[in-house]
Scaffold this active site. Structure first.
Site, PDB file in Angstrom:
ATOM      1  N   HIS A  13       0.828 -11.604   1.946  1.00  0.00           N
ATOM      2  CA  HIS A  13      -0.236 -10.896   1.211  1.00  0.00           C
ATOM      3  C   HIS A  13      -0.899 -11.767   0.156  1.00  0.00           C
ATOM      4  CE1 HIS A  13      -1.411  -6.502   0.127  1.00  0.00           C
ATOM      5  NE2 HIS A  13      -2.411  -7.321  -0.129  1.00  0.00           N
ATOM      6  N   TYR A  26       0.838  -1.220   0.000  1.00  0.00           N
ATOM      7  CA  TYR A  26       0.000   0.000   0.000  1.00  0.00           C
ATOM      8  C   TYR A  26       0.870   1.266   0.000  1.00  0.00           C
ATOM      9  CZ  TYR A  26      -3.644  -3.257   1.711  1.00  0.00           C
ATOM     10  OH  TYR A  26      -4.502  -4.319   1.891  1.00  0.00           O
TER      11      TYR A  26
HETATM   12  N1  LIG Z   1      -5.416  -8.629   1.747  1.00  0.00           N
HETATM   13  C1  LIG Z   1      -5.817  -8.072   0.620  1.00  0.00           C
HETATM   14  O1  LIG Z   1      -5.472  -8.522  -0.481  1.00  0.00           O
HETATM   15  C2  LIG Z   1      -6.737  -6.899   0.691  1.00  0.00           C
HETATM   16  C3  LIG Z   1      -7.413  -6.465  -0.463  1.00  0.00           C
HETATM   17  C4  LIG Z   1      -8.268  -5.366  -0.344  1.00  0.00           C
HETATM   18  C5  LIG Z   1      -8.428  -4.726   0.877  1.00  0.00           C
HETATM   19  N2  LIG Z   1      -7.743  -5.156   1.979  1.00  0.00           N
HETATM   20  C6  LIG Z   1      -7.912  -4.501   3.317  1.00  0.00           C
HETATM   21  O2  LIG Z   1      -9.302  -4.402   3.608  1.00  0.00           O
HETATM   22  C7  LIG Z   1      -9.633  -3.036   3.852  1.00  0.00           C
HETATM   23  C8  LIG Z   1     -11.071  -2.743   3.437  1.00  0.00           C
HETATM   24  O3  LIG Z   1     -11.297  -3.048   2.080  1.00  0.00           O
HETATM   25  P1  LIG Z   1     -11.348  -1.949   0.927  1.00  0.00           P
HETATM   26  O4  LIG Z   1     -10.666  -0.717   1.368  1.00  0.00           O
HETATM   27  O5  LIG Z   1     -10.830  -2.593  -0.303  1.00  0.00           O
HETATM   28  O6  LIG Z   1     -12.886  -1.668   0.685  1.00  0.00           O
HETATM   29  P2  LIG Z   1     -14.222  -1.503   1.583  1.00  0.00           P
HETATM   30  O7  LIG Z   1     -13.864  -1.239   3.003  1.00  0.00           O
HETATM   31  O8  LIG Z   1     -15.106  -2.643   1.245  1.00  0.00           O
HETATM   32  O9  LIG Z   1     -14.894  -0.222   0.930  1.00  0.00           O
HETATM   33  C9  LIG Z   1     -14.308   1.042   0.989  1.00  0.00           C
HETATM   34  C10 LIG Z   1     -15.200   1.988   0.160  1.00  0.00           C
HETATM   35  O10 LIG Z   1     -16.450   2.195   0.810  1.00  0.00           O
HETATM   36  C11 LIG Z   1     -16.649   3.597   1.049  1.00  0.00           C
HETATM   37  N3  LIG Z   1     -17.292   3.705   2.353  1.00  0.00           N
HETATM   38  C12 LIG Z   1     -16.749   3.400   3.573  1.00  0.00           C
HETATM   39  N4  LIG Z   1     -17.661   3.545   4.553  1.00  0.00           N
HETATM   40  C13 LIG Z   1     -18.812   3.937   3.956  1.00  0.00           C
HETATM   41  C14 LIG Z   1     -20.104   4.236   4.468  1.00  0.00           C
HETATM   42  N5  LIG Z   1     -20.389   4.141   5.771  1.00  0.00           N
HETATM   43  N6  LIG Z   1     -21.059   4.644   3.560  1.00  0.00           N
HETATM   44  C15 LIG Z   1     -20.768   4.731   2.244  1.00  0.00           C
HETATM   45  N7  LIG Z   1     -19.550   4.465   1.718  1.00  0.00           N
HETATM   46  C16 LIG Z   1     -18.574   4.055   2.565  1.00  0.00           C
HETATM   47  C17 LIG Z   1     -15.272   4.214   0.985  1.00  0.00           C
HETATM   48  O11 LIG Z   1     -15.329   5.533   0.528  1.00  0.00           O
HETATM   49  P3  LIG Z   1     -14.576   6.755   1.275  1.00  0.00           P
HETATM   50  O12 LIG Z   1     -13.171   6.305   1.618  1.00  0.00           O
HETATM   51  O13 LIG Z   1     -14.612   7.839   0.223  1.00  0.00           O
HETATM   52  O14 LIG Z   1     -15.413   7.063   2.474  1.00  0.00           O
HETATM   53  C18 LIG Z   1     -14.570   3.332  -0.047  1.00  0.00           C
HETATM   54  O15 LIG Z   1     -14.904   3.746  -1.356  1.00  0.00           O
HETATM   55  C19 LIG Z   1      -8.574  -2.278   3.016  1.00  0.00           C
HETATM   56  O16 LIG Z   1      -8.487  -0.921   3.337  1.00  0.00           O
HETATM   57  C20 LIG Z   1      -7.343  -3.078   3.329  1.00  0.00           C
HETATM   58  O17 LIG Z   1      -6.835  -2.741   4.600  1.00  0.00           O
HETATM   59  C21 LIG Z   1      -6.918  -6.229   1.900  1.00  0.00           C
END
Ligand SMILES: NC(=O)c1ccc[n+]([C@@H]2O[C@H](COP(=O)([O-])OP(=O)(O)OC[C@H]3O[C@@H](n4cnc5c(N)ncnc54)[C@H](OP(=O)(O)O)[C@@H]3O)[C@@H](O)[C@H]2O)c1
Length: 282
Positions: free
Chosen positions: A106, A48
């Site tokens: 990862h 990241y």
């Molecule tokens: N191990 C892996 O391969 C892997 C892959 C992907 C993710 N991850 C981890 O998992 C975490 C979460 O997954 P993610 O970031 O991919 O996606 P997510 O948490 O499923 O979704 C994030 C999205 O939702 C929006 N959002 C958040 N809260 C909201 C709410 N209450 N109402 C409306 N929209 C909302 C955010 O927008 P805003 O930011 O504009 O509010 C962003 O666009 C990552 O940050 C990372 O740490 C790990």
């Protein structure tokens, strides 16, 4: 806060804050905001490119280090015993901490057994409190559980209402691996926040679709790490411990499961080529 107890007895918050796709320049502010909202678990990764921002926030937050739960992940480019060992030292430096609470592999590509041995060593010498994996589908997970000296304590995989990972969850339970969700909102895909079932259930509890989606996963025993750069959403996503979904509502949301990824599959050769090509670079 509710906690998961990992197989080694360590307690991990059921809700944390993810920083994927947050630019390095914004990460310190976002993590400080998240900590001020009550989050104590932060999920980052070498890939990241924002571990330093997390480290700055850890240092500036004023919260005692032992109250925080910091997760990072070793990228494919650092696979293999020697490179993984060096990358652990680099992550510790960037995160400005003497230990990492949870370190994950990862992706299950390149020499991840060598990576795992470096992680087992760092776990034994106290640099890591827990070790685990991410994106290990049942075949890779069972293999590692069967042959590693220390079995992984966590597996972080795509998990949300449309891809609930029910089969994989049962396998994780069988091997004592805690299931952690990435993408608990599917990053908004598939009309996530306007989904009729989520909103209909949410209205009953005076909550939002996002809150219901997180509550559902927690009640399934899945740890969540939602991401938002907006403080009001951080507050909203944290406010999920004052209600409980009924069995009927859990069943309604269970029925949203398609059993399919909204992102990628490791069983698709093109995806594996894409990820392994990315893994050739830091
Ligand atoms: N191990 C892996 O391969 C892997 C892959 C992907 C993710 N991850 C981890 O998992 C975490 C979460 O997954 P993610 O970031 O991919 O996606 P997510 O948490 O499923 O979704 C994030 C999205 O939702 C929006 N959002 C958040 N809260 C909201 C709410 N209450 N109402 C409306 N929209 C909302 C955010 O927008 P805003 O930011 O504009 O509010 C962003 O666009 C990552 O940050 C990372 O740490 C790990």
């Amino acid at each position: 806060m509710e906690y998961a107890t990992l197989s080694n007895g360590i307690k991990m918050p059921m809700l944390g804050y993810g920083v994927y796709q947050i630019p390095e320049a914004d990460t310190e502010r976002c993590v400080l905001d998240a900590i001020s909202c009550g989050y104590r678990s932060i999920d980052t990764a070498q890939a990241y490119h924002n571990e330093e921002g997390v480290g700055n926030a850890i240092e500036k937050s004023g919260v005692p280090r032992e109250e925080l739960f910091i997760t990072t992940k070793i990228w494919i480019a650092n696979a293999g015993y020697e490179k993984a060992k060096a990358s652990i030292a680099e992550s510790l430096h960037k995160l400005k901490t003497g230990y990492i609470d949870l370190l994950l592999i990862h992706q299950p590509f390149s020499d991840y057994y060598g990576t795992w041995r470096a992680m087992e060593e760092a776990y034994k010498n106290g640099q890591l409190r827990a070790i685990g994996v991410a994106n290990f589908y049942p075949d890779r997970l069972i293999d590692l559980c069967q042959f590693a000296e220390i079995a992984p304590m966590v597996n972080q995989v795509e998990t949300h209402v449309f891809q609930q990972q029910q089969t994989a969850h049962a396998i994780m339970q069988k091997y004592g691996v805690t299931h952690q969700s990435w993408g608990p909102f599917a990053e908004g895909r598939n009309g996530f926040f306007t989904n009729g079932v989520l909103n209909e259930v949410a209205a009953k509890y005076n909550k939002s679709a996002a809150q219901v989606a997180l509550r559902f996963l927690i009640q399934c025993g899945v740890v969540v790490i939602p991401k938002s750069v907006h403080k009001d959403r951080m507050v909203q996503n944290f406010d999920i411990f004052d209600f409980k979904l009924s069995d009927d509502d859990m069943a309604k949301i269970r029925a949203l499961d398609t059993g399919r990824s909204l992102f990628f599959s490791h069983y698709d050769p093109a995806t594996v080529e894409f990820l392994t090509n990315m893994g050739k670079h830091a």
